[in-house]
Design a protein around this motif. Structure first.
Motif, short mmCIF file in Angstrom:
data_model
loop_
_atom_site.label_atom_id
_atom_site.label_comp_id
_atom_site.label_asym_id
_atom_site.label_seq_id
_atom_site.Cartn_x
_atom_site.Cartn_y
_atom_site.Cartn_z
N VAL A 15 -20.70 -32.37 -29.82
CA VAL A 15 -21.11 -32.29 -31.22
C VAL A 15 -22.08 -31.13 -31.36
N ARG A 16 -21.91 -30.32 -32.39
CA ARG A 16 -22.80 -29.19 -32.60
C ARG A 16 -23.28 -29.21 -34.06
N SER A 71 -25.23 -26.92 -36.98
CA SER A 71 -25.56 -25.51 -37.26
C SER A 71 -26.95 -25.37 -37.85
N SER A 90 -23.74 -27.59 -41.08
CA SER A 90 -22.42 -28.10 -40.75
C SER A 90 -22.45 -28.79 -39.40
N THR A 98 -20.01 -29.92 -36.25
CA THR A 98 -18.72 -29.72 -35.62
C THR A 98 -18.55 -30.73 -34.50
N VAL A 140 -16.00 -31.88 -31.44
CA VAL A 140 -14.83 -31.55 -30.64
C VAL A 140 -14.53 -32.73 -29.74
N TYR A 169 -15.39 -36.20 -46.79
CA TYR A 169 -16.84 -36.11 -46.58
C TYR A 169 -17.52 -37.40 -47.08
#
Ligand SMILES: [Zn+2]
Length: 380
Positions: free
Chosen positions: A126-127, A129, A137, A139, A141, A169
């Motif tokens: 998980v990232r 921003s 945001s 992200t 994966v 969302y």
């Protein structure tokens, strides 16, 4: 030179134009170095030394017969990088040289004949921003199975009348926060995502406090110790008016420093951590985006070198920068090349391996000392 002349020149530029290729002469003529590198690659293929002499000769003939522009020859070589075997490269190259038509047509053929290898996806992760335009945001994966399950769950909750992404969302928050009070700012219901865990500290310079309480501070931007911001108006509506927002506010006096912690019933240790976060609301290493909430509390003079656990010696530093911090440099005099956190003008500051202090431009100006005394070192 007229445009018609330019067109003639472009049409005339084919593989033979590279026969006497001279890299330095092109650079001296002001050609983009990336373009020069690309042309050098094409020259190498059609005129450089090779084991495939017959293929090379047939290739030059095909390039000439097809009337291929230099741009097309460059395009072909870009896709040839996707093929490891030199013999296979020549086979595909000659196939592409037989393609007639536009640059776009050639690109489509190249994508078919020499597709880019799939890039490895890396570990599941998980990232989050940086903030841009007040938003961040997220992200995620993970395996296609799990992501498909998640997408299915979100689409199942979407009413299906508006844009899918926007409905998903809302569905995602519904899933994470079943009680539905994330927007109200309170901690969430059972199993949900609390609005902020751990509770961020809201930093209020005394002057702003007075203005907000007078009702004049609606546009005042306050920094929180999780590297987000809120306006004076939001503070009044969410913190003061409802009393429900689980947010702790710290008020600072210009001379005395930290005046008080609201709703305080904490041990000195916790208070020290809170105040350290207030002074330094973001990891102090330049460019780091981790808010103090996500940081570890670091001893500027390390414990093993006799550092004390008092406020002046404590600073929040993110896990990564805490790990690479050059703890031993002040004692051994040898640098590990990564820099360290030190105190400059009473404020924790990152100092480069060569000894130059540098601020983190990201969010650091919301630090309590910067808010109270400005960004310049205090006089005297
Ligand atoms: Zn950091």
């Amino acid at each position: 030179m007229t445009f018609a002349d330019l067109l003639d020149a472009v049409r005339a530029l084919g593989v033979d134009a590279l026969a006497g290729f001279d890299r330095d002469a092109l650079i001296a003529a002001g050609v983009d170095p990336a373009r020069v590198r690309a042309l050098a690659g094409v020259h190498e293929v059609y005129f450089g030394p090779t084991r495939f002499r017959a293929q090379q000769r047939l290739g030059v003939e095909a390039a000439r017969a097809g009337g291929h522009s230099l741009d097309k020859l460059v395009l072909i070589e870009r896709y040839m990088a996707n093929i490891d075997d030199a013999a296979a490269r020549w086979r595909v190259r000659r196939e592409l040289l037989s393609v007639r038509g536009s640059h776009a047509a050639l690109r489509r053929a190249a994508q078919q004949a020499a597709p880019a290898p799939e890039r490895p996806a890396g570990p599941d992760r998980v990232r989050v921003s940086r903030t841009r335009g007040g938003k961040r945001s997220l992200t995620v994966v993970g395996s296609q199975r799990r992501m498909a399950d998640l997408e299915h769950a979100l689409m199942g909750r979407a009413p299906g009348v508006g844009p899918a992404g926007e409905e998903m969302y809302d569905a995602l928050w519904e899933l994470l926060d079943p009680a539905g009070d994330a927007d109200a700012g309170a901690g969430a219901g059972a199993g949900g995502v609390a609005a902020a865990v751990p509770r961020p500290l809201l930093l209020i310079p005394l002057a702003s406090w007075v203005r907000i309480m007078r009702g004049e501070g609606d546009d005042t931007v306050l920094g929180l110790s999780d590297a987000t911001t809120m306006t004076g108006a939001e503070f009044l509506n969410q913190v003061v008016a409802t009393g429900a927002f689980e947010l702790e506010a710290a008020l600072f006096h210009p001379q005395e420093g930290a005046v008080n912690l609201y709703r305080t019933a904490r041990f000195a240790n916790q208070k020290q951590r809170d105040l350290a976060r207030a002074v330094t609301p973001v990891c102090p290493v330049p460019g780091c985006r981790h808010g103090a909430e996500a940081c570890e509390i670091h001893h500027i003079q390390t414990w093993k070198h006799g550092g004390e656990t008092n406020l002046a010696n404590l600073v929040p530093v993110c896990r990564y920068h805490n790990r690479i911090n050059d703890d031993d440099q002040p004692v051994t005099g040898r640098s590990n090349g990564r820099g360290r956190i030190d105190t400059a003008h009473g404020r924790p500051t990152w100092v480069s391996p060569r000894g130059y202090p540098a601020k983190n431009p990201h969010h650091a100006h919301f630090g309590a000392m910067e808010q109270l005394f400005g960004t310049d070192p205090p006089p005297g």
